[in-house]
Design a protein around this motif. Structure first.
Motif, PDB file in Angstrom:
ATOM      1  N   ILE A 447      -3.167 -12.810  14.851  1.00 23.45           N
ATOM      2  CA  ILE A 447      -2.993 -11.861  13.743  1.00 23.45           C
ATOM      3  C   ILE A 447      -1.837 -12.328  12.859  1.00 23.45           C
ATOM      4  N   PRO A 448      -2.068 -12.562  11.572  1.00 23.40           N
ATOM      5  CA  PRO A 448      -0.972 -12.959  10.668  1.00 23.40           C
ATOM      6  C   PRO A 448       0.056 -11.837  10.517  1.00 23.40           C
ATOM      7  N   ARG A 449       1.271 -12.186  10.165  1.00 23.82           N
ATOM      8  CA  ARG A 449       2.345 -11.208  10.027  1.00 23.82           C
ATOM      9  C   ARG A 449       2.016 -10.151   8.973  1.00 23.82           C
ATOM     10  N   ALA A 450       1.407 -10.568   7.894  1.00 28.52           N
ATOM     11  CA  ALA A 450       1.082  -9.613   6.830  1.00 28.52           C
ATOM     12  C   ALA A 450       0.136  -8.525   7.347  1.00 28.52           C
ATOM     13  N   GLU A 451      -0.827  -8.907   8.159  1.00 27.25           N
ATOM     14  CA  GLU A 451      -1.755  -7.917   8.706  1.00 27.25           C
ATOM     15  C   GLU A 451      -1.055  -6.999   9.700  1.00 27.25           C
ATOM     16  N   VAL A 452      -0.117  -7.557  10.474  1.00 28.62           N
ATOM     17  CA  VAL A 452       0.669  -6.734  11.401  1.00 28.62           C
ATOM     18  C   VAL A 452       1.402  -5.641  10.628  1.00 28.62           C
ATOM     19  N   GLU A 453       1.980  -5.996   9.503  1.00 19.89           N
ATOM     20  CA  GLU A 453       2.735  -5.034   8.705  1.00 19.89           C
ATOM     21  C   GLU A 453       1.817  -3.954   8.124  1.00 19.89           C
ATOM     22  N   VAL A 454       0.606  -4.327   7.728  1.00 22.83           N
ATOM     23  CA  VAL A 454      -0.351  -3.343   7.219  1.00 22.83           C
ATOM     24  C   VAL A 454      -0.709  -2.342   8.314  1.00 22.83           C
ATOM     25  N   ILE A 455      -0.966  -2.827   9.516  1.00 21.97           N
ATOM     26  CA  ILE A 455      -1.300  -1.941  10.634  1.00 21.97           C
ATOM     27  C   ILE A 455      -0.140  -0.996  10.927  1.00 21.97           C
ATOM     28  N   SER A 456       1.095  -1.520  10.905  1.00 19.14           N
ATOM     29  CA  SER A 456       2.269  -0.676  11.136  1.00 19.14           C
ATOM     30  C   SER A 456       2.381   0.417  10.078  1.00 19.14           C
ATOM     31  N   ASP A 457       2.111   0.074   8.832  1.00 18.65           N
ATOM     32  CA  ASP A 457       2.184   1.070   7.747  1.00 18.65           C
ATOM     33  C   ASP A 457       1.166   2.188   7.961  1.00 18.65           C
ATOM     34  N   VAL A 458      -0.018   1.827   8.416  1.00 21.21           N
ATOM     35  CA  VAL A 458      -1.052   2.842   8.655  1.00 21.21           C
ATOM     36  C   VAL A 458      -0.613   3.779   9.777  1.00 21.21           C
ATOM     37  N   ILE A 459      -0.082   3.224  10.852  1.00 23.82           N
ATOM     38  CA  ILE A 459       0.382   4.051  11.973  1.00 23.82           C
ATOM     39  C   ILE A 459       1.507   4.972  11.523  1.00 23.82           C
ATOM     40  N   THR A 460       2.447   4.452  10.732  1.00 24.58           N
ATOM     41  CA  THR A 460       3.553   5.271  10.226  1.00 24.58           C
ATOM     42  C   THR A 460       3.024   6.419   9.370  1.00 24.58           C
ATOM     43  N   ARG A 461       2.050   6.125   8.538  1.00 25.95           N
ATOM     44  CA  ARG A 461       1.479   7.172   7.668  1.00 25.95           C
ATOM     45  C   ARG A 461       0.867   8.295   8.498  1.00 25.95           C
ATOM     46  N   HIS A 462       0.147   7.938   9.544  1.00 27.12           N
ATOM     47  CA  HIS A 462      -0.473   8.967  10.375  1.00 27.12           C
ATOM     48  C   HIS A 462       0.558   9.709  11.211  1.00 27.12           C
ATOM     49  N   ALA A 463       1.617   9.037  11.638  1.00 29.28           N
ATOM     50  CA  ALA A 463       2.681   9.732  12.367  1.00 29.28           C
ATOM     51  C   ALA A 463       3.339  10.777  11.474  1.00 29.28           C
ATOM     52  N   ARG A 464       3.533  10.441  10.215  1.00 35.77           N
ATOM     53  CA  ARG A 464       4.123  11.411   9.278  1.00 35.77           C
ATOM     54  C   ARG A 464       3.189  12.587   9.038  1.00 35.77           C
ATOM     55  N   LEU A 465       1.884  12.300   9.011  1.00 41.43           N
ATOM     56  CA  LEU A 465       0.924  13.393   8.841  1.00 41.43           C
ATOM     57  C   LEU A 465       0.970  14.337  10.041  1.00 41.43           C
ATOM     58  N   VAL A 466       0.996  13.765  11.228  1.00 40.33           N
ATOM     59  CA  VAL A 466       0.997  14.574  12.443  1.00 40.33           C
ATOM     60  C   VAL A 466       2.277  15.399  12.544  1.00 40.33           C
ATOM     61  N   LEU A 467       3.419  14.823  12.160  1.00 44.60           N
ATOM     62  CA  LEU A 467       4.715  15.503  12.272  1.00 44.60           C
ATOM     63  C   LEU A 467       5.070  16.304  11.025  1.00 44.60           C
ATOM     64  N   ASP A 468       4.182  16.289  10.059  1.00 49.19           N
ATOM     65  CA  ASP A 468       4.393  17.043   8.815  1.00 49.19           C
ATOM     66  C   ASP A 468       5.703  16.636   8.127  1.00 49.19           C
ATOM     67  N   ILE A 469       5.875  15.318   7.973  1.00 58.10           N
ATOM     68  CA  ILE A 469       7.050  14.785   7.275  1.00 58.10           C
ATOM     69  C   ILE A 469       6.780  14.830   5.766  1.00 58.10           C
ATOM     70  N   LYS A 470       7.659  15.494   5.028  1.00 60.90           N
ATOM     71  CA  LYS A 470       7.497  15.619   3.577  1.00 60.90           C
ATOM     72  C   LYS A 470       7.922  14.319   2.890  1.00 60.90           C
ATOM     73  N   PRO A 471       7.401  14.044   1.716  1.00 68.10           N
ATOM     74  CA  PRO A 471       7.786  12.824   0.988  1.00 68.10           C
ATOM     75  C   PRO A 471       9.290  12.705   0.784  1.00 68.10           C
ATOM     76  N   GLU A 472       9.943  13.822   0.528  1.00 62.82           N
ATOM     77  CA  GLU A 472      11.387  13.759   0.294  1.00 62.82           C
ATOM     78  C   GLU A 472      12.178  13.487   1.584  1.00 62.82           C
ATOM     79  N   GLN A 473      11.528  13.637   2.754  1.00 63.92           N
ATOM     80  CA  GLN A 473      12.202  13.374   4.020  1.00 63.92           C
ATOM     81  C   GLN A 473      12.068  11.913   4.465  1.00 63.92           C
TER      82      GLN A 473
END
Length: 700
Positions: A447-473
């Motif tokens: 897996i290239p590094r760029a793809e690793v970073e994309v996967i991490s971003d997706v996981i972070t986005r869903h973690a924020r959705l689950v924890l109800d993290i607001k954009p300003e937070q």
């Protein structure tokens, strides 16, 4: 091996059943000395392991003993030995004579054995000793059994000058079984030893009971002593031999002997003109053996040679040689940290965990060609061409299949490729193994590094959705932290899988977080299969793993985690119902409470040897137990918080470190930041080996 007594040995080993000396952990010279000693004391020494019933060696574990026997084509299963009959139970009530022979009839002795000279024969029928000659020592009936003893038994006999009970020195007792169908013995990867036979002589009378028993101390003297016993014209059998030495060519005798480095005058001149570079600071001192106490970069100037050693280590893994794997891992870690291009074998022997064997391999590799790209080690070429290892590696690369299972697939079931697995054994596979076979080719792809970073971003986005993290937070202390660990953090351009650690400063939000994140990712189509989902940490209240208790068996990592199969659900369909063409990836999501996030990040960021040495270092030098869930004191079991922002008062620091403040630290120097980077740095300082960048933890 020497023993200080000045008295000659008065006991003998004639009662000893046929004995074989195991080579593990013995240098060739030591091996010869022990063999010569057994022979000269009247023992029935054999070089054919299948004839032996007693094995003596520097082994202490049943698993290693069984492996060494299999490598010599002696197949066993653990079993108690038959009971030794008492003198009253013997025929006629007479005290039994100790016999080392396995059969009861003279007709069972091989013809070539009966041709031995009566004065020097070591056949079993003549290996007897009466109770009046030396202390009574009864051996069990080993007709269908074998006994593995520690070398310390023979050392104790020598020290006390009589046969001592063998039971306190037993490593492994087993019953001999037939070789499993289609099974082959594991290949012994250790360097083969060249044997030089010696003539039997009187029991020694020198000051050293062991070293001087073998009076021929040099190779030339040993050769001369052997030559003196050989006939001037060929005969049908040797004039002297040890038990089992029937003049046949052993399997090992056809192998190429290891190439030894021969120092030449020109090399001495080169060393005089160009002395060896100075040793790095980490290579000396009490902590030299621990790879966590030194910096190991991703790219080594000796990478080509290290790659050859890595192939040998992999072969050791596939042959279940755990000790060999650890030894090569330590050598590779030491060489990887060495900052200079090696140009002389003496540079290797002075490094920790790199002894003469590694130097010999380097000499062979260096002399094989003019350029690193063409240099090779013959043993590695043989391993690359070994059909058994090729099949084992194929199965080992199935996700969910370890070395032992790979061996069962190949040796017990006779499978040769993935088609055999699917056709003949699909129903017998676990669900995880079935998925591993299904996506075999895709999981192999890096897996290239760029793809690793994309996967991490997706996981972070869903973690924020689950924890109800607001954009300003986002980006504040109210946000979730997602850290890419594993090979990516160490600087690899291509990764085998993606490992991310998620944490939040509110411990209530990390409880069961892994379940919610996986459910969210599955709902959007990113996770196609969940291989494993553990809530181990949540189930124990996110506390540090107990030092003792019911949580044993979780190993180094005991956090909440999900091991998943990942696929980007976004693709351009050319027709209705088109199949998603995006590649499947392996992704691990790990959850840590903020209190021990430094432990989690550290525990998932280093190479395998680096992580192993952390545990050994803190256990032996600080009396601590470290894993990815926290740190405990081995003495009282209490949790130590080494990650928190340090107090300014020096007495409080003393309390934390039990009066032992790490060198160069005092109350005014501690950083009171509270990022995961700060916590990891403080943890490494507190554990005593100091912080180093993840790109300097590349031990392999």
């Amino acid at each position: 091996m020497g023993v200080s007594s000045q008295e000659p040995l008065t006991f003998d080993l004639k009662s000893l059943p046929p004995v074989f000396v195991l080579q593990s952990h013995l240098q060739s010279d030591d091996l010869h000395k022990w063999e010569d000693l057994i022979f000269k004391l009247g023992g029935s020494l054999t070089y054919n392991a299948t004839e032996a019933r007693v094995f003596i060696g520097k082994v202490s574990q049943k698993k290693r003993a069984a492996f060494d026997l299999r490598a010599k084509e002696v197949w066993t299963e653990e079993s108690d030995l038959p009971e030794v009959k008492s003198p009253e139970e013997s025929e006629g009530g007479e005290p039994p004579r100790k016999k080392a022979r396995l059969e009861g009839s003279e007709h069972d002795v091989k013809p070539e054995q009966r041709r031995e000279s009566s004065s020097s024969s070591t056949t079993l029928s003549e290996a007897t000793v009466s109770d009046t000659q030396q202390p009574h020592l009864s051996w069990p009936d080993l007709t269908n059994h074998v006994l593995v003893l520690k070398l310390a038994w023979l050392e104790s006999c020598i020290k006390q000058d009589h046969l001592v009970p063998y039971k306190p020195f037993v490593v492994y007792t087993a019953k001999i079984i037939a070789a499993p169908q289609d099974e082959k013995p594991p290949k012994a990867l250790a360097d083969t030893a060249s044997y030089v036979k010696t003539s039997p002589s009187a029991v020694p009378t020198s000051s050293s009971r062991v070293s001087n028993v073998t009076s021929c101390t040099s190779i030339l003297e040993r050769a001369k002593a052997e030559a003196a016993t050989l006939p001037s014209t060929p005969t049908s059998y040797p004039t002297r031999r040890r038990y089992g030495d029937h003049g046949q060519t052993s399997p090992q005798s056809t192998k190429h002997p290891p190439k030894l480095h021969r120092t030449t005058t020109s090399e001495f001149e080169d060393l005089a003109a160009n002395p060896l570079p100075p040793l790095p600071d980490w290579a000396t001192g009490p902590n030299a053996a621990y790879s966590c106490c030194r910096s190991t970069p991703m790219h080594s100037p000796n990478a080509a040679f290290i790659e050859q050693l890595s192939k040998i280590k992999e072969a050791r893994l596939l042959t279940l040689d755990d000790i060999g794997v650890r030894a090569y891992s330590s050598s590779i870690a030491s060489l990887s940290a060495y900052p200079h291009k090696i140009r002389h074998p003496e540079e290797i022997t002075r490094l920790p965990a790199c002894e003469s064997k590694i130097a010999t391999l380097w000499s062979e590799w260096f002399a094989s060609a003019e350029d690193d790209t063409d240099r090779h080690i013959q043993n590695v070429i043989d391993l690359d061409n070994d059909a058994d290892l090729q099949h084992l590696k194929l199965f080992w690369n199935i996700w969910g299949v370890g070395p032992e299972t790979a061996r069962k697939f190949y040796f017990e079931r006779g499978w040769k490729d993935l088609d055999d697995v699917v056709e003949f054994g699909w129903a017998s596979l676990t669900r995880v193994q079935q998925i591993g076979v299904k996506y075999y080719d895709e999981f192999i792809e890096k897996i290239p590094r760029a793809e690793v970073e994309v996967i991490s971003d997706v996981i972070t986005r869903h973690a924020r959705l689950v924890l109800d993290i607001k954009p300003e937070q986002e980006g504040t202390n109210e946000d979730v932290d997602c850290v890419i660990v594993g090979g990516y953090r160490r600087g690899k351009d291509l990764c085998g899988d993606v490992d991310v650690v998620l944490s939040h400063r509110d411990e209530n939000k990390t409880a069961n977080l892994v379940v919610d994140i996986v459910r969210s990712l599955e709902g959007e189509g990113w996770i196609t299969h969940t291989l494993t989902l553990n809530t181990t940490s949540t189930d124990r209240g996110q506390a540090t793993l107990p030092y003792h208790g019911s949580h044993r068996g979780h190993g180094f990592d005991s956090l909440d985690k999900a091991l998943c199969v990942w696929q980007d659900p976004n693709f351009e369909a050319t027709e209705e119902g088109a199949k998603n063409p995006n590649i499947h990836r392996r992704v691990d999501i790990i959850i840590s409470s903020w209190r021990t996030v430094g432990c989690a990040v550290l525990g998932w960021s280093g190479g395998t040897t680096f992580q192993r040495d952390i545990r050994q270092f803190v256990a032996k030098t600080r009396g601590l137990k470290f894993d990815s869930s926290g740190v405990r004191d081995r003495g009282n079991g209490l949790v130590l918080d080494l990650e928190a922002a340090r107090p300014k008062r020096k007495d409080a620091i003393n309390e934390i470190y039990k009066g032992k403040i790490p060198e160069g630290k005092d109350g005014d120097e501690w950083d009171d930041g509270d990022t995961w980077q700060d916590r990891e740095r403080r943890l490494m300082d507190g554990l005593g080996f100091g912080y180093r960048d993840p790109r300097e933890r590349c031990t392999g």
